[in-house]
Design a protein around this motif. Structure first.
Motif, short mmCIF file in Angstrom:
data_model
loop_
_atom_site.label_atom_id
_atom_site.label_comp_id
_atom_site.label_asym_id
_atom_site.label_seq_id
_atom_site.Cartn_x
_atom_site.Cartn_y
_atom_site.Cartn_z
N GLU A 1 44.48 66.43 81.91
CA GLU A 1 44.27 65.84 82.88
C GLU A 1 42.52 67.09 82.94
O GLU A 1 42.04 66.91 83.75
N LYS A 2 43.83 67.61 83.03
CA LYS A 2 42.50 69.10 83.27
C LYS A 2 41.28 69.84 82.25
O LYS A 2 40.18 69.76 82.87
N ILE A 3 41.49 69.24 81.27
CA ILE A 3 40.49 69.81 79.65
C ILE A 3 39.70 68.07 80.43
O ILE A 3 38.48 68.45 79.67
N ALA A 4 40.10 66.98 80.47
CA ALA A 4 39.59 66.04 80.62
C ALA A 4 38.04 66.61 82.26
O ALA A 4 36.94 65.85 82.25
N SER A 5 38.83 66.59 82.97
CA SER A 5 38.04 66.94 84.82
C SER A 5 37.17 68.11 84.12
O SER A 5 36.03 67.86 84.80
N LEU B 1 38.38 66.75 72.42
CA LEU B 1 38.26 67.59 71.72
C LEU B 1 38.76 68.33 70.92
O LEU B 1 39.46 68.78 70.51
N LYS B 2 37.68 69.07 71.08
CA LYS B 2 37.60 70.53 70.94
C LYS B 2 38.45 71.67 71.40
O LYS B 2 39.26 71.60 71.06
N ASP B 3 38.30 70.72 72.71
CA ASP B 3 39.23 72.06 73.69
C ASP B 3 41.14 71.45 73.66
O ASP B 3 41.88 72.28 74.24
N VAL B 4 40.58 70.23 73.22
CA VAL B 4 42.36 69.65 73.21
C VAL B 4 42.96 70.37 71.71
O VAL B 4 44.43 70.72 71.31
N GLU B 5 42.15 70.49 71.09
CA GLU B 5 42.17 71.46 69.56
C GLU B 5 42.60 72.65 69.66
O GLU B 5 43.59 73.16 68.74
N THR B 6 42.27 72.91 70.35
CA THR B 6 42.36 74.46 70.71
C THR B 6 43.32 74.83 72.24
O THR B 6 43.60 76.13 71.74
N SER B 7 44.01 73.53 72.45
CA SER B 7 45.31 74.08 73.89
C SER B 7 46.05 74.18 73.19
O SER B 7 46.51 74.75 71.79
N THR C 1 36.21 55.85 74.28
CA THR C 1 37.35 56.81 72.80
C THR C 1 38.81 57.01 72.91
O THR C 1 38.36 56.83 74.55
N ASN C 2 39.41 55.70 72.09
CA ASN C 2 40.22 55.61 72.20
C ASN C 2 41.06 56.53 71.34
O ASN C 2 41.13 56.59 70.02
N LEU C 3 42.36 57.96 71.55
CA LEU C 3 42.74 58.53 70.44
C LEU C 3 44.42 58.05 70.86
O LEU C 3 45.56 58.04 71.57
N TYR C 4 44.95 58.01 69.72
CA TYR C 4 46.31 57.62 68.74
C TYR C 4 47.01 58.53 68.56
O TYR C 4 46.65 59.08 67.39
N GLY C 5 48.28 59.23 68.26
CA GLY C 5 48.71 60.23 68.22
C GLY C 5 50.47 59.79 68.23
O GLY C 5 50.65 59.34 68.90
N TYR C 6 50.75 61.52 68.62
CA TYR C 6 52.45 61.52 68.77
C TYR C 6 52.41 62.98 68.70
O TYR C 6 51.91 63.61 69.04
N VAL C 7 53.64 62.88 69.97
CA VAL C 7 53.86 64.04 70.06
C VAL C 7 55.32 64.78 70.39
O VAL C 7 55.63 64.26 70.46
#
Length: 183
Positions: A93-97, A138-144, A173-179
């Motif tokens: 949420e912080k990255i999106a904000s 996307l760049k920020d999520v990758e470096t999180s 944008t829709n991102l599909y994945g798993y954690v």
């Protein structure tokens, strides 16, 4: 018998003796020496191969210990520890904000039961906002600090009259994945 006959007979006897020495002693010895030489060459090559393999094994062991240290860091990032779920969602949420995006997150536990180390959750992240801001997200999520495995990305334009005024365009944008969450 005269001297010439004695000399001739002696020469023939010595010649026969020399030929028999050559065929019965020297020739088998030469054959044995060649055989020993061939076996020595084969043994030398085998020893060189063993030395090379041993050196390769030592290099592999060194590489494995180096990778093992790196894997523990990745494992700590990949599996979200129990109790850090809220921190994970908050960081997204912080990255999106920070990137001026509207975000909706959906988590669903998968039906598949995998390893006992963690539980796999499907994650769907829906984003709406500027295209450039989406790329920054996307760049920020990758470096999180958290590890999200994204297997599909769907980017569509948000066609409306307000979007035509934006320089880089508004997209959905829709991102599909798993954690993975620890048990």
């Amino acid at each position: 018998m005269n001297l010439i006959q004695k000399t001739f007979i002696t020469t023939i006897v010595l010649s026969l003796f020399g030929v028999s020495i050559y065929f019965f002693i020297i020739q088998p010895t030469i054959t044995d020496i060649k055989g020993f030489n061939d076996r020595i060459q084969v043994e030398r090559i085998a020893l060189e191969n063993k030395y090379t393999n041993r050196r390769n094994i030592k290099n592999i062991i060194a590489d494995v210990s180096e990778v093992e240290g790196q894997l523990s860091n990745i494992e700590n990032k990949m599996i979200i520890k129990s109790g850090d779920e809220v921190e994970f969602i908050s960081s997204l949420e912080k990255i999106a904000s920070l990137n001026n995006l509207v975000q909706k997150i959906s988590l669903r536990k998968t039906d598949e039961q995998e390893a006992n180390l963690a539980t796999r959750y499907n994650i769907t992240i829906n984003l709406a906002g500027d295209y450039i801001d989406t790329l920054k997200y996307l760049k920020d999520v990758e470096t999180s600090d958290f590890y999200i495995i994204i297997y599909a990305v769907n980017v569509t334009s948000n066609k409306d009259k307000k979007a035509d005024a934006a320089s880089s365009g508004t997209v959905k944008t829709n991102l599909y994945g798993y954690v993975y969450f620890s048990i």
